[in-house]
Write a protein that holds these residues in place. Structure first.
Motif, PDB file in Angstrom:
ATOM      1  N   GLU B  95       6.327  22.154  -3.104  1.00  0.00           N
ATOM      2  CA  GLU B  95       7.268  23.010  -2.362  1.00  0.00           C
ATOM      3  C   GLU B  95       8.641  23.099  -3.027  1.00  0.00           C
ATOM      4  N   HIS B  96       9.237  24.235  -2.819  1.00  0.00           N
ATOM      5  CA  HIS B  96      10.613  24.498  -3.240  1.00  0.00           C
ATOM      6  C   HIS B  96      11.555  23.853  -2.221  1.00  0.00           C
ATOM      7  N   ASN B  97      12.768  23.582  -2.636  1.00  0.00           N
ATOM      8  CA  ASN B  97      13.749  23.022  -1.695  1.00  0.00           C
ATOM      9  C   ASN B  97      14.040  23.964  -0.518  1.00  0.00           C
ATOM     10  N   ALA B  98      13.728  25.239  -0.664  1.00  0.00           N
ATOM     11  CA  ALA B  98      13.915  26.179   0.450  1.00  0.00           C
ATOM     12  C   ALA B  98      13.022  25.813   1.633  1.00  0.00           C
ATOM     13  N   VAL B  99      11.900  25.158   1.349  1.00  0.00           N
ATOM     14  CA  VAL B  99      11.021  24.641   2.403  1.00  0.00           C
ATOM     15  C   VAL B  99      11.401  23.189   2.725  1.00  0.00           C
ATOM     16  N   LEU B 100      11.594  22.402   1.665  1.00  0.00           N
ATOM     17  CA  LEU B 100      11.791  20.961   1.861  1.00  0.00           C
ATOM     18  C   LEU B 100      13.105  20.624   2.577  1.00  0.00           C
ATOM     19  N   LYS B 135      -6.687  16.349   9.025  1.00  0.00           N
ATOM     20  CA  LYS B 135      -7.464  15.581  10.002  1.00  0.00           C
ATOM     21  C   LYS B 135      -6.742  14.296  10.411  1.00  0.00           C
ATOM     22  N   LYS B 136      -6.014  13.739   9.470  1.00  0.00           N
ATOM     23  CA  LYS B 136      -5.314  12.475   9.752  1.00  0.00           C
ATOM     24  C   LYS B 136      -4.050  12.688  10.606  1.00  0.00           C
ATOM     25  N   TYR B 137      -3.284  13.715  10.258  1.00  0.00           N
ATOM     26  CA  TYR B 137      -1.957  13.854  10.893  1.00  0.00           C
ATOM     27  C   TYR B 137      -1.916  14.870  12.033  1.00  0.00           C
ATOM     28  N   HIS B 138      -2.902  15.722  12.136  1.00  0.00           N
ATOM     29  CA  HIS B 138      -2.889  16.783  13.158  1.00  0.00           C
ATOM     30  C   HIS B 138      -1.511  17.448  13.252  1.00  0.00           C
ATOM     31  N   PRO B 139      -1.079  18.082  12.183  1.00  0.00           N
ATOM     32  CA  PRO B 139       0.283  18.648  12.165  1.00  0.00           C
ATOM     33  C   PRO B 139       0.439  19.796  13.164  1.00  0.00           C
ATOM     34  N   GLN B 140       1.666  19.953  13.622  1.00  0.00           N
ATOM     35  CA  GLN B 140       1.958  21.119  14.464  1.00  0.00           C
ATOM     36  C   GLN B 140       2.120  22.365  13.589  1.00  0.00           C
ATOM     37  N   LEU B 141       2.561  22.120  12.347  1.00  0.00           N
ATOM     38  CA  LEU B 141       2.774  23.233  11.415  1.00  0.00           C
ATOM     39  C   LEU B 141       2.415  22.786  10.004  1.00  0.00           C
ATOM     40  N   VAL B 142       1.778  23.694   9.263  1.00  0.00           N
ATOM     41  CA  VAL B 142       1.682  23.491   7.814  1.00  0.00           C
ATOM     42  C   VAL B 142       2.572  24.546   7.166  1.00  0.00           C
ATOM     43  N   ALA B 143       3.329  24.133   6.172  1.00  0.00           N
ATOM     44  CA  ALA B 143       4.219  25.063   5.457  1.00  0.00           C
ATOM     45  C   ALA B 143       3.943  24.871   3.978  1.00  0.00           C
ATOM     46  N   PHE B 144       3.608  25.938   3.297  1.00  0.00           N
ATOM     47  CA  PHE B 144       3.267  25.749   1.881  1.00  0.00           C
ATOM     48  C   PHE B 144       3.513  27.008   1.064  1.00  0.00           C
ATOM     49  N   ALA B 170      -0.058  25.585  13.303  1.00  0.00           N
ATOM     50  CA  ALA B 170       0.485  26.894  12.941  1.00  0.00           C
ATOM     51  C   ALA B 170       0.697  26.913  11.427  1.00  0.00           C
ATOM     52  N   THR B 171       0.730  28.110  10.847  1.00  0.00           N
ATOM     53  CA  THR B 171       0.784  28.208   9.379  1.00  0.00           C
ATOM     54  C   THR B 171       1.976  29.036   8.930  1.00  0.00           C
ATOM     55  N   LEU B 172       2.714  28.503   7.979  1.00  0.00           N
ATOM     56  CA  LEU B 172       3.882  29.194   7.407  1.00  0.00           C
ATOM     57  C   LEU B 172       3.699  29.254   5.897  1.00  0.00           C
ATOM     58  N   LEU B 173       3.695  30.463   5.368  1.00  0.00           N
ATOM     59  CA  LEU B 173       3.484  30.660   3.932  1.00  0.00           C
ATOM     60  C   LEU B 173       4.790  31.083   3.271  1.00  0.00           C
ATOM     61  N   ASP B 174       5.135  30.396   2.196  1.00  0.00           N
ATOM     62  CA  ASP B 174       6.275  30.795   1.367  1.00  0.00           C
ATOM     63  C   ASP B 174       5.726  31.671   0.241  1.00  0.00           C
TER      64      ASP B 174
END
Lengths: 97, 374
Positions: B95-100, B135-144, B170-174
């Motif tokens: 990820e770019h710092n814009a996401v991080l 499967k391990k973390y069950h995230p509320q959001l993935v951002a990639f 939920a899914t967020l795409l950069d």
């Protein structure tokens, strides 16, 4: 004594000690000769469209730039940047007397 | 030879023909405000939004929010997202710092947990580890990111989103590195939000970008204020795009972006030619002794490498100052990926081509590199 303006150059890395020195004159062969005297290695690539030089001083300080430009970039070693900076600036101030 | 520009992954140049005129014409026109003057007037933002919706192949253009760039779009998405207490966000290691950085901010102030997933030596996510992390973390959001801005490696977005949806994320795409270069299809790929910028492969002006928000996502506005309509309300209107359309926007720039979108649609990029030039660069640099990062799959026109015995910053400076070649060196604002690439100490030298890069320019770049190395 020669006058110069010093400005920190920011790059991707937090801890680097990189500075730009804006000189009151264009970098020419006289400057390269001076650099050769104070460094342990000094290379000038005159085969490039604009010749590029890179010198390393005994304390690890690196001096880089372009012939004909009015600024040089100086990279000080991470471990002792303050001492090295003082030493180089003292040298630089006596470069053109 | 005039200056050679191969830093298109940062900002594309040259831009699409005609955008200067579109920008200038909009500045020269009386600035009527659509919906506020009682009669039909030009609506550069609305027109641009429709073009973007076409490109994204979505039905409702009001779900495209116009922003100043991808970073603003990502901040709207990440700060406006209805995070639960103790929520997890899964990201990739590219990820770019814009996401991080927005996520780090949320970690500090909202107790968010961030779990980066390992990427391979092409900067592409490791799918086994992606699935395991979900499967391990069950995230509320993935951002990639759609593609690594360092290596160019394109991620399998549809597969990643399918797995994310299986765990309810939920899914967020950069799409900063891909919009305008390759397809970005949020509805087909189950992407809930897409952040993008106008100044890279869309060939538009800087200061333009956007965020697509699917009907499944309800974001709180990050900025609130005047909207020009529904002014009696104390809160921001609920309708899109006005919910996020606060203050006076940069109409001339969006007129420019619209012109770029029109031009791109009429003039599809010669992707085979771009690819051939990129491969020529990669092969020749490898022959010269450069450590070129191999894409090993689909990629954007980006080539990253290091040169043994050389400081990457020095190479970039020599190319620029001695040869008038503009590229980019360093970490490229994506610090994590260098840990996987083995380039954390200095970063990489990055050449990023565009549809306008010529064979002569590629040959000039290679002759400069030969000169430096030999």
């Amino acid at each position: 004594m020669s006058h110069f303006e010093c400005k920190k150059v920011e790059n991707c890395f937090v801890s680097t000690a990189v500075f730009q020195y804006r000189l009151g004159y264009k970098i020419d062969d006289e400057f390269i000769n001076w650099l050769e005297k104070i460094s342990i290695t000094c290379k000038c690539r005159r085969d490039f469209p604009r010749p590029y030089f890179n010198a390393t001083l005994a304390d690890g300080t690196q001096v880089k730039g372009i012939l004909g430009d009015i600024a040089v970039k100086v990279v000080y070693p991470d471990n002792d940047s303050t001492m090295c900076k003082e030493a180089f600036e003292k040298n630089l101030s006596y470069c053109r007397q | 030879m005039a200056a050679v520009y191969i830093n298109n992954a940062a900002t594309a140049w040259p831009k699409a023909p005609g955008i200067e005129k579109a920008v200038a014409d909009t500045i020269a026109e009386i600035p009527f405000h659509p919906g506020r003057t009682g009669f039909e007037v030009a609506d550069p933002e609305g027109d641009c939004r429709k073009r973007l919706a076409d490109l994204l192949q979505i039905d409702d253009s009001s779900r495209v929010i116009l922003t100043a760039n991808a970073t603003h779009a990502l901040n709207i998405a990440l700060h406006g997202f209805p995070w639960r207490e103790g929520a997890v966000a899964v990201v990739t290691g590219a990820e770019h710092n814009a996401v991080l950085r927005p996520l780090y901010f949320l970690r500090k102030h909202r107790n968010l947990r961030i779990e980066p997933v390992e990427v391979d030596c092409a900067g592409r996510v490791n799918m086994e580890k992606w699935e395991a992390a979900l499967k391990k973390y069950h995230p509320q959001l993935v951002a990639f990111t759609h593609a690594s801005n360092v290596t160019g490696g394109i991620n399998p977005v549809a597969d990643m989103c399918k797995l994310a949806k299986e765990v309810g994320a939920a899914t967020l795409l950069d799409a900063s590195q891909t919009m305008g270069f390759t397809e970005v299809l949020p509805q087909k790929w189950l992407v809930d939000m897409v952040a993008f910028t106008g100044h890279k492969y869309l060939l538009g002006p800087p200061g333009t970008g956007g965020l697509y928000i699917s009907p499944l996502i309800d974001l709180e506005p990050v900025w609130v204020g005047g909207t020009g309509i529904l002014s009696e309300l104390e809160e921001m209107p609920s309708d899109l795009p006005v919910r996020f359309d606060v203050g006076t926007s940069n109409s001339p720039a969006f007129a420019g972006l619209e012109q770029a979108l029109i031009w791109q649609r009429e003039n599809p990029a010669p992707t085979d030619e771009i690819e051939a030039r990129l491969r020529q660069l990669a092969a020749s640099l490898t022959e010269l002794g450069a450590r070129v990062i191999d894409w090993q799959g689909p990629h954007t026109p980006v080539l990253s490498f290091t040169l043994p015995g050389w400081d990457v910053e020095d190479v970039g400076e020599i190319l620029f100052k001695s040869f008038d070649i503009v590229c980019r060196t360093g970490l490229h604002c994506a610090p994590l990926v260098h840990g996987y690439l083995g380039t954390s100490q200095q970063g990489t030298i990055r050449f990023s081509l565009s549809r306008f890069t010529t064979d002569e320019e590629v040959e000039y770049v290679l002759s400069a590199m030969r000169g430096i190395i030999e």
